[in-house]
Enzyme design. Structure first.
Site, PDB file in Angstrom:
ATOM      1  N   ARG A   1       0.779  -1.068   0.115  1.00  0.00           N
ATOM      2  CA  ARG A   1       0.050  -0.183  -0.072  1.00  0.00           C
ATOM      3  C   ARG A   1       0.763   1.191   0.094  1.00  0.00           C
ATOM      4  O   ARG A   1       1.079   1.802  -1.079  1.00  0.00           O
ATOM      5  CB  ARG A   1      -0.778  -0.013   1.181  1.00  0.00           C
ATOM      6  CG  ARG A   1      -2.286   1.003   1.117  1.00  0.00           C
ATOM      7  CD  ARG A   1      -1.676   2.535   1.318  1.00  0.00           C
ATOM      8  NE  ARG A   1      -1.223   2.610   2.869  1.00  0.00           N
ATOM      9  CZ  ARG A   1      -0.530   3.513   3.343  1.00  0.00           C
ATOM     10  NH1 ARG A   1      -0.532   4.825   2.804  1.00  0.00           N
ATOM     11  NH2 ARG A   1      -0.314   3.506   4.493  1.00  0.00           N
ATOM     12  N   ASP A   2       1.488   1.656   1.140  1.00  0.00           N
ATOM     13  CA  ASP A   2       2.403   2.810   1.068  1.00  0.00           C
ATOM     14  C   ASP A   2       3.529   2.647   0.342  1.00  0.00           C
ATOM     15  O   ASP A   2       3.703   3.775  -0.489  1.00  0.00           O
ATOM     16  CB  ASP A   2       2.910   2.966   2.600  1.00  0.00           C
ATOM     17  CG  ASP A   2       3.091   4.530   3.069  1.00  0.00           C
ATOM     18  OD1 ASP A   2       2.842   5.129   1.950  1.00  0.00           O
ATOM     19  OD2 ASP A   2       3.866   4.527   4.121  1.00  0.00           O
TER      20      ASP A   2
ATOM     21  N   CYS B   1       7.407   9.663  -1.138  1.00  0.00           N
ATOM     22  CA  CYS B   1       6.129  10.374  -1.049  1.00  0.00           C
ATOM     23  C   CYS B   1       6.072  11.273  -2.080  1.00  0.00           C
ATOM     24  O   CYS B   1       6.972  12.207  -2.341  1.00  0.00           O
ATOM     25  CB  CYS B   1       6.381  11.113   0.396  1.00  0.00           C
ATOM     26  SG  CYS B   1       5.083  12.546   0.608  1.00  0.00           S
TER      27      CYS B   1
ATOM     28  N   HIS C   1       6.040   4.726  12.451  1.00  0.00           N
ATOM     29  CA  HIS C   1       6.058   4.531  10.898  1.00  0.00           C
ATOM     30  C   HIS C   1       7.117   5.588  10.488  1.00  0.00           C
ATOM     31  O   HIS C   1       6.717   6.720  10.077  1.00  0.00           O
ATOM     32  CB  HIS C   1       4.578   4.908  10.253  1.00  0.00           C
ATOM     33  CG  HIS C   1       4.375   4.879   9.090  1.00  0.00           C
ATOM     34  ND1 HIS C   1       3.797   4.195   8.426  1.00  0.00           N
ATOM     35  CD2 HIS C   1       4.840   5.671   7.840  1.00  0.00           C
ATOM     36  CE1 HIS C   1       3.691   4.274   7.068  1.00  0.00           C
ATOM     37  NE2 HIS C   1       4.494   5.277   6.908  1.00  0.00           N
TER      38      HIS C   1
ATOM     39  N   ASN D   1       9.073   3.934   3.022  1.00  0.00           N
ATOM     40  CA  ASN D   1       9.160   3.595   4.676  1.00  0.00           C
ATOM     41  C   ASN D   1      10.437   2.621   4.707  1.00  0.00           C
ATOM     42  O   ASN D   1      11.022   2.099   3.906  1.00  0.00           O
ATOM     43  CB  ASN D   1       8.045   2.515   4.727  1.00  0.00           C
ATOM     44  CG  ASN D   1       6.804   3.194   4.943  1.00  0.00           C
ATOM     45  OD1 ASN D   1       6.100   3.267   3.850  1.00  0.00           O
ATOM     46  ND2 ASN D   1       6.499   3.751   5.915  1.00  0.00           N
TER      47      ASN D   1
ATOM     48  N   HIS E   1      10.248   6.658   7.743  1.00  0.00           N
ATOM     49  CA  HIS E   1      10.741   6.617   6.470  1.00  0.00           C
ATOM     50  C   HIS E   1      12.306   7.119   6.697  1.00  0.00           C
ATOM     51  O   HIS E   1      12.737   7.732   7.502  1.00  0.00           O
ATOM     52  CB  HIS E   1      10.213   7.753   5.455  1.00  0.00           C
ATOM     53  CG  HIS E   1       8.548   7.485   5.184  1.00  0.00           C
ATOM     54  ND1 HIS E   1       8.385   7.306   3.891  1.00  0.00           N
ATOM     55  CD2 HIS E   1       7.530   7.008   5.764  1.00  0.00           C
ATOM     56  CE1 HIS E   1       7.076   6.970   3.597  1.00  0.00           C
ATOM     57  NE2 HIS E   1       6.545   6.806   4.965  1.00  0.00           N
TER      58      HIS E   1
HETATM   59  P1  HMG Z   1     -12.675  14.373  -3.148  1.00  0.00           P
HETATM   60  O1  HMG Z   1     -12.433  14.870  -4.536  1.00  0.00           O
HETATM   61  O2  HMG Z   1     -12.792  15.997  -2.234  1.00  0.00           O
HETATM   62  O3  HMG Z   1     -13.862  13.741  -2.813  1.00  0.00           O
HETATM   63  O4  HMG Z   1     -11.574  13.648  -2.560  1.00  0.00           O
HETATM   64  P2  HMG Z   1     -15.444  14.078  -3.222  1.00  0.00           P
HETATM   65  O5  HMG Z   1     -16.220  13.394  -2.077  1.00  0.00           O
HETATM   66  O6  HMG Z   1     -15.829  15.521  -3.561  1.00  0.00           O
HETATM   67  O7  HMG Z   1     -15.727  13.093  -4.496  1.00  0.00           O
HETATM   68  C1  HMG Z   1     -15.172  13.162  -5.580  1.00  0.00           C
HETATM   69  C2  HMG Z   1     -15.067  11.908  -6.424  1.00  0.00           C
HETATM   70  O8  HMG Z   1     -14.538  10.740  -5.543  1.00  0.00           O
HETATM   71  C3  HMG Z   1     -16.615  11.261  -6.535  1.00  0.00           C
HETATM   72  O9  HMG Z   1     -16.621  10.502  -7.749  1.00  0.00           O
HETATM   73  C4  HMG Z   1     -16.547  10.300  -5.546  1.00  0.00           C
HETATM   74  O10 HMG Z   1     -17.463   9.194  -5.543  1.00  0.00           O
HETATM   75  C5  HMG Z   1     -15.014   9.860  -5.307  1.00  0.00           C
HETATM   76  P3  HMG Z   1     -17.042  11.160  -9.019  1.00  0.00           P
HETATM   77  O11 HMG Z   1     -18.473  11.538  -8.646  1.00  0.00           O
HETATM   78  O12 HMG Z   1     -16.488  12.440  -9.180  1.00  0.00           O
HETATM   79  O13 HMG Z   1     -16.830  10.161 -10.233  1.00  0.00           O
HETATM   80  N1  HMG Z   1     -14.797   8.921  -3.838  1.00  0.00           N
HETATM   81  C6  HMG Z   1     -14.198   7.958  -3.905  1.00  0.00           C
HETATM   82  N2  HMG Z   1     -13.746   6.950  -4.981  1.00  0.00           N
HETATM   83  C7  HMG Z   1     -13.277   5.844  -4.474  1.00  0.00           C
HETATM   84  N3  HMG Z   1     -13.007   5.533  -3.122  1.00  0.00           N
HETATM   85  C8  HMG Z   1     -13.445   6.680  -2.128  1.00  0.00           C
HETATM   86  C9  HMG Z   1     -13.963   7.774  -2.602  1.00  0.00           C
HETATM   87  N4  HMG Z   1     -14.672   8.807  -1.913  1.00  0.00           N
HETATM   88  C10 HMG Z   1     -14.900   9.723  -2.888  1.00  0.00           C
HETATM   89  N5  HMG Z   1     -13.129   6.320  -0.899  1.00  0.00           N
HETATM   90  C11 HMG Z   1     -10.885  11.838  -1.293  1.00  0.00           C
HETATM   91  C12 HMG Z   1     -11.497  13.221  -1.373  1.00  0.00           C
HETATM   92  C13 HMG Z   1     -10.486  11.735   0.345  1.00  0.00           C
HETATM   93  C14 HMG Z   1     -11.834  10.904  -1.846  1.00  0.00           C
HETATM   94  C15 HMG Z   1      -9.403  11.939  -2.076  1.00  0.00           C
HETATM   95  O14 HMG Z   1      -8.801  13.093  -1.540  1.00  0.00           O
HETATM   96  C16 HMG Z   1      -8.420  10.586  -2.029  1.00  0.00           C
HETATM   97  O15 HMG Z   1      -9.152   9.726  -2.304  1.00  0.00           O
HETATM   98  N6  HMG Z   1      -7.221  10.857  -1.206  1.00  0.00           N
HETATM   99  C17 HMG Z   1      -6.696   9.608  -1.118  1.00  0.00           C
HETATM  100  C18 HMG Z   1      -5.192  10.340  -0.834  1.00  0.00           C
HETATM  101  C19 HMG Z   1      -4.204   8.850  -0.537  1.00  0.00           C
HETATM  102  O16 HMG Z   1      -4.667   7.906  -0.494  1.00  0.00           O
HETATM  103  N7  HMG Z   1      -3.206   9.526  -0.073  1.00  0.00           N
HETATM  104  C20 HMG Z   1      -2.183   8.410   0.311  1.00  0.00           C
HETATM  105  C21 HMG Z   1      -2.355   7.762   1.828  1.00  0.00           C
HETATM  106  S1  HMG Z   1      -1.902   8.808   3.007  1.00  0.00           S
HETATM  107  C22 HMG Z   1      -0.221   8.516   3.232  1.00  0.00           C
HETATM  108  O17 HMG Z   1       0.286   7.857   2.381  1.00  0.00           O
HETATM  109  C23 HMG Z   1       0.374   8.748   4.437  1.00  0.00           C
HETATM  110  C24 HMG Z   1       0.689   7.382   5.627  1.00  0.00           C
HETATM  111  O18 HMG Z   1       0.862   6.290   4.612  1.00  0.00           O
HETATM  112  C25 HMG Z   1       1.366   7.737   6.498  1.00  0.00           C
HETATM  113  C26 HMG Z   1       2.796   8.213   6.060  1.00  0.00           C
HETATM  114  O19 HMG Z   1       3.584   7.540   5.123  1.00  0.00           O
HETATM  115  O20 HMG Z   1       3.453   9.036   6.942  1.00  0.00           O
HETATM  116  C27 HMG Z   1      -0.659   7.041   6.168  1.00  0.00           C
HETATM  117 MG    MG Z   2       4.765   5.902   4.817  1.00  0.00          MG
END
Ligand code: HMG
Ligand code: MG
Length: 306
Positions: free
Chosen positions: A16-17, A241, A208, A250, A210
């Site tokens: 995933r990450d 990232c 966690h 990571n 990196h």
């Molecule tokens: P948004 O554009 O603000 O969402 O995104 P919305 O509610 O306005 O919806 C827009 C569209 O997204 C719609 O579809 C929804 O259905 C769809 P449309 O009508 O345009 O076709 N939608 C979804 N589709 C699939 N799954 C969902 C979902 N929700 C809405 N769950 C949203 C907001 C949160 C969805 C978006 O910003 C997003 O998906 N972000 C994910 C970012 C991400 O995954 N980042 C990486 C993880 S965090 C990280 O890596 C840090 C961590 O690892 C720790 C570290 O490493 O330090 C945890």
């Molecule tokens: Mg990470």
């Protein structure tokens, strides 16, 4: 599920990450193969993907297919990231029995990552927690940018503690503290854990780290001394990232396992098998390992004619 004092629980986040930050998008079938091999190597808690918008993170598209291809093994927890109730529903439909919500300690990162403020995200996660509880699904909580933000710079341990306390208070069983840009040092790690341990018990805190600045293993040592017994890691140090130029992934699972082995701390993972899995996934991605331990072990094998 907490680990006894002389053992550590590793949460493998490579599929995933790691993969969410690699240039190539791998098929669900290769991702499931990777995860199955990691379980065969002894890992017991594994993030299998993310139910997020494929427009935001195309590498995680097909997470439902990954889940459907995973083996059911006793004692193995497959988990996935969900940003909202829509993601939780998709996770439940795919048969996922544990999920993780992900907040940030930095407003700028929260906006860039999930398109809302920290407060808005906590409101969404509260909803996820309510529905997850009804479904009998456990929820882990992440806090990103615990030792710095790629957009706004310094992050105070007090802000991290506040977000951690909010996630713990709403029912997350574990809080993973993410040094997303790998800027931390052992001194900063100690200060962070002290601030968090004032508001959340130490046993549900996970590290966690990196390895961007090569400090991840040193930070894990500091966290072990502070009593942390759960660490996230990524085979071959997959990832990076997207918002942090030059950031590495990571900490490599191989490096953590080697450390634990040397410290006499139980971990349950076969290091030789892990190195083979790293080589497999690196070949799929056309990259070389980011693990110092894997590099050393592969060189030794080559020298021995293996
Ligand atoms: P948004 O554009 O603000 O969402 O995104 P919305 O509610 O306005 O919806 C827009 C569209 O997204 C719609 O579809 C929804 O259905 C769809 P449309 O009508 O345009 O076709 N939608 C979804 N589709 C699939 N799954 C969902 C979902 N929700 C809405 N769950 C949203 C907001 C949160 C969805 C978006 O910003 C997003 O998906 N972000 C994910 C970012 C991400 O995954 N980042 C990486 C993880 S965090 C990280 O890596 C840090 C961590 O690892 C720790 C570290 O490493 O330090 C945890
Ligand atoms: Mg990470």
């Amino acid at each position: 599920m907490s680990a006894p004092d002389d053992s550590v629980r590793l949460v493998e986040v490579g599929a995933r990450d790691g993969l969410q930050n690699e240039r190539l998008t791998l098929s669900p079938s290769i991702r499931a193969q990777l995860l199955t091999r990691l379980v065969d190597a002894g890992l017991r808690t594994l993030e299998a993907g993310a139910f997020v918008s494929p427009r935001w993170v195309p590498q995680m598209a097909g997470t439902s297919e990954v889940f459907k291809a995973l083996p059911h093994r006793p004692g193995v927890t497959w988990t996935a990231l969900v940003p909202n109730v829509q993601g939780l529903q998709a996770a439940l439909d795919a048969g996922c029995r544990e999920v993780a919500v992900f907040a940030a300690a930095s407003e700028a990162f929260s906006q860039k990552n999930i398109n809302c403020s920290i407060a808005q995200s906590l409101g969404r996660f509260q909803e996820v927690l309510v529905h997850a509880r009804e479904a009998g699904v456990r929820v882990r909580g992440y806090v990103s940018c615990v030792m710095g933000c790629p957009f706004s710079g310094a992050v105070s341990p007090r802000d991290v503690a506040a977000v951690s306390a909010a996630l713990y208070g709403m029912g997350c069983y574990e809080i993973s503290l993410g040094d997303t840009i790998g800027a931390g040092t052992p001194t900063a790690t100690r200060a962070l854990l002290q601030a968090c341990a004032d508001v959340v018990p130490i046993s549900p805190l996970a590290g966690h780290f990196h390895d961007t600045y090569g400090m991840a293993i040193a930070n894990i040592c500091a966290a072990l001394e502070a009593g942390v017994r759960v660490f996230d890691s990524s085979v071959s140090g997959l990832g990076g990232c997207p918002y942090s130029p030059g950031a590495t992934g990571n900490v490599a699972t191989e490096d953590v396992v080697y450390l634990l082995e040397g410290m006499g701390i139980q971990h349950g993972v076969n290091l030789e098998a892990l190195v083979d899995i790293g080589s497999f996934i690196d070949a799929e991605l056309g990259r070389t390992t980011a693990s110092s331990v894997a590099r050393a072990m592969l060189a030794k094998r080559r020298a021995a004619g293996g």
